[in-house]
Design a protein around this motif. Structure first.
Motif, PDB file in Angstrom:
ATOM      1  N   PRO A  79       0.795  -1.228   0.000  1.00 43.82           N
ATOM      2  CA  PRO A  79       0.000   0.000   0.000  1.00 43.82           C
ATOM      3  C   PRO A  79       0.829   1.280   0.000  1.00 43.82           C
ATOM      4  N   ASP A  80       2.138   1.156   0.172  1.00 40.56           N
ATOM      5  CA  ASP A  80       2.986   2.328   0.354  1.00 40.56           C
ATOM      6  C   ASP A  80       3.696   2.712  -0.943  1.00 40.56           C
ATOM      7  N   SER A  81       4.303   3.883  -0.960  1.00 43.30           N
ATOM      8  CA  SER A  81       4.960   4.364  -2.173  1.00 43.30           C
ATOM      9  C   SER A  81       6.300   3.679  -2.422  1.00 43.30           C
ATOM     10  N   GLY A  82       6.987   3.262  -1.368  1.00 40.05           N
ATOM     11  CA  GLY A  82       8.263   2.576  -1.521  1.00 40.05           C
ATOM     12  C   GLY A  82       8.086   1.084  -1.730  1.00 40.05           C
ATOM     13  N   PRO A  83       9.096   0.394  -2.270  1.00 41.06           N
ATOM     14  CA  PRO A  83       8.988  -1.042  -2.520  1.00 41.06           C
ATOM     15  C   PRO A  83       8.995  -1.851  -1.227  1.00 41.06           C
ATOM     16  N   ALA A  84       8.395  -3.031  -1.293  1.00 39.74           N
ATOM     17  CA  ALA A  84       8.451  -4.001  -0.198  1.00 39.74           C
ATOM     18  C   ALA A  84       9.189  -5.239  -0.689  1.00 39.74           C
ATOM     19  N   VAL A  85       9.924  -5.877   0.200  1.00 40.33           N
ATOM     20  CA  VAL A  85      10.653  -7.100  -0.122  1.00 40.33           C
ATOM     21  C   VAL A  85      10.137  -8.200   0.797  1.00 40.33           C
ATOM     22  N   VAL A  86       9.665  -9.304   0.196  1.00 36.73           N
ATOM     23  CA  VAL A  86       8.939 -10.329   0.939  1.00 36.73           C
ATOM     24  C   VAL A  86       9.605 -11.687   0.757  1.00 36.73           C
ATOM     25  N   ASP A  87       9.652 -12.466   1.844  1.00 31.78           N
ATOM     26  CA  ASP A  87      10.114 -13.853   1.809  1.00 31.78           C
ATOM     27  C   ASP A  87       8.940 -14.782   2.094  1.00 31.78           C
TER      28      ASP A  87
ATOM     29  N   ALA B  86       8.854 -27.314   2.659  1.00 33.41           N
ATOM     30  CA  ALA B  86       8.440 -27.855   1.362  1.00 33.41           C
ATOM     31  C   ALA B  86       8.769 -26.925   0.212  1.00 33.41           C
ATOM     32  N   GLY B  87       9.230 -25.723   0.494  1.00 38.00           N
ATOM     33  CA  GLY B  87       9.557 -24.778  -0.560  1.00 38.00           C
ATOM     34  C   GLY B  87       9.738 -23.390   0.012  1.00 38.00           C
ATOM     35  N   SER B  88      10.261 -22.498  -0.812  1.00 43.06           N
ATOM     36  CA  SER B  88      10.465 -21.125  -0.361  1.00 43.06           C
ATOM     37  C   SER B  88      10.671 -20.223  -1.569  1.00 43.06           C
ATOM     38  N   SER B  89      10.574 -18.942  -1.315  1.00 41.15           N
ATOM     39  CA  SER B  89      10.891 -17.929  -2.323  1.00 41.15           C
ATOM     40  C   SER B  89      11.353 -16.693  -1.574  1.00 41.15           C
ATOM     41  N   GLU B  90      12.534 -16.214  -1.908  1.00 46.07           N
ATOM     42  CA  GLU B  90      13.124 -15.115  -1.165  1.00 46.07           C
ATOM     43  C   GLU B  90      13.197 -13.845  -2.000  1.00 46.07           C
ATOM     44  N   ALA B  91      13.172 -12.731  -1.286  1.00 46.21           N
ATOM     45  CA  ALA B  91      13.385 -11.409  -1.877  1.00 46.21           C
ATOM     46  C   ALA B  91      12.422 -11.122  -3.030  1.00 46.21           C
ATOM     47  N   ILE B  92      11.130 -11.408  -2.803  1.00 49.63           N
ATOM     48  CA  ILE B  92      10.112 -11.065  -3.795  1.00 49.63           C
ATOM     49  C   ILE B  92       9.904  -9.555  -3.754  1.00 49.63           C
TER      50      ILE B  92
ATOM     51  N   VAL C  14       1.226  -8.420  -6.333  1.00 46.89           N
ATOM     52  CA  VAL C  14       1.830  -9.586  -6.971  1.00 46.89           C
ATOM     53  C   VAL C  14       1.111 -10.822  -6.451  1.00 46.89           C
ATOM     54  N   ALA C  15       0.776 -11.752  -7.343  1.00 49.80           N
ATOM     55  CA  ALA C  15       0.157 -13.015  -6.943  1.00 49.80           C
ATOM     56  C   ALA C  15       1.004 -14.163  -7.468  1.00 49.80           C
ATOM     57  N   LEU C  16       1.304 -15.126  -6.596  1.00 49.75           N
ATOM     58  CA  LEU C  16       2.151 -16.260  -6.953  1.00 49.75           C
ATOM     59  C   LEU C  16       1.395 -17.561  -6.735  1.00 49.75           C
ATOM     60  N   LEU C  17       1.467 -18.472  -7.713  1.00 50.06           N
ATOM     61  CA  LEU C  17       0.856 -19.791  -7.599  1.00 50.06           C
ATOM     62  C   LEU C  17       1.739 -20.653  -6.699  1.00 50.06           C
ATOM     63  N   LEU C  18       1.192 -21.126  -5.591  1.00 43.82           N
ATOM     64  CA  LEU C  18       2.000 -21.833  -4.600  1.00 43.82           C
ATOM     65  C   LEU C  18       2.595 -23.124  -5.137  1.00 43.82           C
ATOM     66  N   SER C  19       1.903 -23.781  -6.061  1.00 48.25           N
ATOM     67  CA  SER C  19       2.413 -25.053  -6.576  1.00 48.25           C
ATOM     68  C   SER C  19       3.716 -24.887  -7.349  1.00 48.25           C
ATOM     69  N   THR C  20       4.024 -23.669  -7.783  1.00 50.53           N
ATOM     70  CA  THR C  20       5.296 -23.436  -8.472  1.00 50.53           C
ATOM     71  C   THR C  20       6.455 -23.321  -7.495  1.00 50.53           C
ATOM     72  N   LEU C  21       6.158 -23.299  -6.203  1.00 56.13           N
ATOM     73  CA  LEU C  21       7.200 -23.132  -5.190  1.00 56.13           C
ATOM     74  C   LEU C  21       7.522 -24.426  -4.455  1.00 56.13           C
ATOM     75  N   THR C  22       6.775 -25.505  -4.729  1.00 56.50           N
ATOM     76  CA  THR C  22       7.018 -26.785  -4.062  1.00 56.50           C
ATOM     77  C   THR C  22       7.426 -27.839  -5.087  1.00 56.50           C
TER      78      THR C  22
END
Length: 519
Positions: free
Chosen positions: A210-218, A228-234, A242-250
């Motif tokens: 919701p903010d003007s600056g970027p967010a970095v998510v793990d 079972a899986g992970s994704s770093e520095a999104i 941003v929406a991510l399909l969870l099955s692509t991470l496992t």
């Protein structure tokens, strides 16, 4: 989830301005002249933020947004300026439902499939559900697959208790049914037990900044055997989604999965959209913060299936399982306890555990260690090819007040649970979107019981209305609202819990201490 308290510094500064020099003190300390300082007081918050996820990728989706603010009776004491002013609105966030990044789609342009509903995916889009005064809900709609995620703020007299409900009907396809979610406050830490990457599920994690600056998510994903899986520095750009399909991470399908979302920079709103090939779909909200005791309120009386999913972030946990109903709490047959290994997701199917009565599940630590856990329920209604699912996360108690919007004259059920001591609450239905007057009822919930009631109907008006629960006395109260619609024999439904709206902020007492001027 961590909660950010707003306006505390501003409130203290205002007190300092009034007293000349303010000495912030606790409730039992002495001021400079030897008098006792007053205890901290609660003042209405001056600003609230909400995030709504992109509602659906289906061309046949129809979404209704309902916004409401109960305001705060004590707002006038905070100053005439705050009482007289206030605004609340949501704006489209940039980004696309598949996480491909920012887009720039005009409002109400026609898609290739002929559906409408795409909105300008920039901060310059038209405001949604703008509120002008507390006490009366407003609605807005979006059709098709192009509706954006929304972010926004409420300030002044509209900030305390500002609530927005997003309700989507999908008539056909994977995830068909009724999908509902209360738009949430942005935060930095979320837990989602009961997600899945099974072959019949398509679960997406939605991240909105919701903010003007970027967010970095793990992201961390935990199954029955651990990580079972992970994704770093999104990277989630400012005012984007941003929406991510969870099955692509496992690497392998996980029937029961816990998703941990952590923002290492900035903050986001996070929600999981679960879609089942055979059982419909709904939004999976975040669980309450990890704790040794949890309450999952609002299991419908006609639930045909209940699955409990729990996760222990640290050490192993042993949980006592109790079902709270209208006449008291019992142990579900064959499921008196649940062992959850540390770092692993555990699940148990409880079947039609409510046996025709409304209920809530109460989990308490039985290992003597008080090991914290998170948990959620997947609820199924219907039989055969006419089944639908919804989710109930562990919910925090209502300390003072909680509100849910988009209630209907038919199909709305409010569930109230008092897991410890007997409690008394007041339930108020607002005026409807079509006018009318509020209506209230007072209920007493006996210790260890759960009651389910149709909210009182506003008098003289038609349309959607909001329901506010105020705890008047007694022990903790947990609440949930079920919204049910039947279409072509399909029992569509969605369940939203009612957390405390945190409409006030505790401000430390300030006493006049002129001796400070001598330093």
């Amino acid at each position: 989830m961590n909660r950010t308290t707003l306006s505390l510094i501003a409130a203290v500064a205002a007190l300092a301005a009034v007293t000349g020099v303010a000495a912030v003190a606790g409730g039992t300390s002495d001021s400079g002249d030897g008098t006792r300082a007053a205890a901290a007081t609660g003042l209405p918050v001056e600003r609230s933020s909400l995030v709504c996820p992109s509602p659906s990728a289906s061309d046949v989706a129809s979404t209704t947004y309902t916004a409401f603010s109960p305001g705060w009776q004590g707002a006038k004491s905070a100053g005439a300026e705050q009482a007289a002013k206030g605004s609340a609105r949501l704006l489209p966030a940039a980004g696309s439902a598949d996480g491909s990044g920012p887009t720039d789609t005009d409002t109400d342009t026609e898609t290739e499939g002929g559906s409408k509903g795409k909105r300008k995916a920039t901060t310059g889009g038209a405001p949604m559900v703008p509120l002008e005064q507390p006490g009366t809900p407003v609605t807005d709609t979006a059709e098709g697959s192009g509706a954006s995620a929304l972010t926004g703020t409420a300030d002044g007299r509209l900030a305390p208790g500002w609530t927005v409900q997003q309700t989507t009907t999908v008539d056909a396809g994977v995830g068909r049914g009724l999908l509902g979610t209360s738009c949430t406050a942005p935060d930095t830490d979320f837990w989602f037990p009961a997600a899945s990457t099974a072959s019949d599920r398509q679960d997406y994690i939605h991240l909105t900044n919701p903010d003007s600056g970027p967010a970095v998510v793990d992201l961390e994903l935990f199954g029955a055997d651990g990580e079972a899986g992970s994704s770093e520095a999104i990277n989630v750009p400012g005012r984007s989604t941003v929406a991510l399909l969870l099955s692509t991470l496992t690497k392998e399908p996980q029937i029961n999965l816990t998703v941990h979302v952590t923002a290492r920079a900035g903050r986001v709103g996070a929600s999981v959209q679960a879609a089942d090939t055979n059982l419909g779909g709904d939004w999976l909200p975040a669980s309450a913060d990890p704790a040794p005791s949890l309450v999952l309120p609002g299991i419908p009386a006609d639930a045909t299936g209940v699955r409990l999913v729990a996760f222990a972030p640290g050490e192993d946990a042993d949980l006592k399982v109790r079902l709270s109903g209208p006449s008291g709490s019992i142990t579900p047959a064959g499921n008196a306890s649940l062992h959850v290994k540390g770092g692993m997701t555990a699940a148990v199917d409880l079947g039609d555990v409510t046996k025709g009565e409304p209920g809530s599940l109460i989990l308490t630590s039985s290992d003597g260690q008080g090991t914290p856990v998170v948990a959620a329920l997947r609820i199924t209604r219907g039989k055969g090819d006419k089944q639908e699912t919804a989710f109930i996360p562990a919910a925090p108690a209502i300390d003072t007040r909680g509100t849910v919007a988009d209630n209907r004259a038919k199909g709305s059920t409010l569930t109230l649970t008092a897991p410890g001591e007997t409690a008394k609450v007041r339930v108020t239905s607002s005026a409807a979107t079509g006018g009318g007057s509020p209506a209230s009822e007072t209920y007493t919930i006996k210790a260890g019981t759960t009651i389910a009631k149709a909210p009182p109907r506003p008098s003289g008006g038609k349309g959607a209305f909001a329901v506010t629960v105020e705890r008047l006395s007694g022990g903790p109260v947990h609440a949930a609202r079920t919204l049910a619609l039947t279409q072509d024999g399909l029992p569509m439904f969605t369940i939203q819990t009612l957390p405390d709206d945190r409409g006030t902020v505790a401000v430390p007492a300030a006493g006049q201490d002129l001796s400070l001027l001598n330093h």
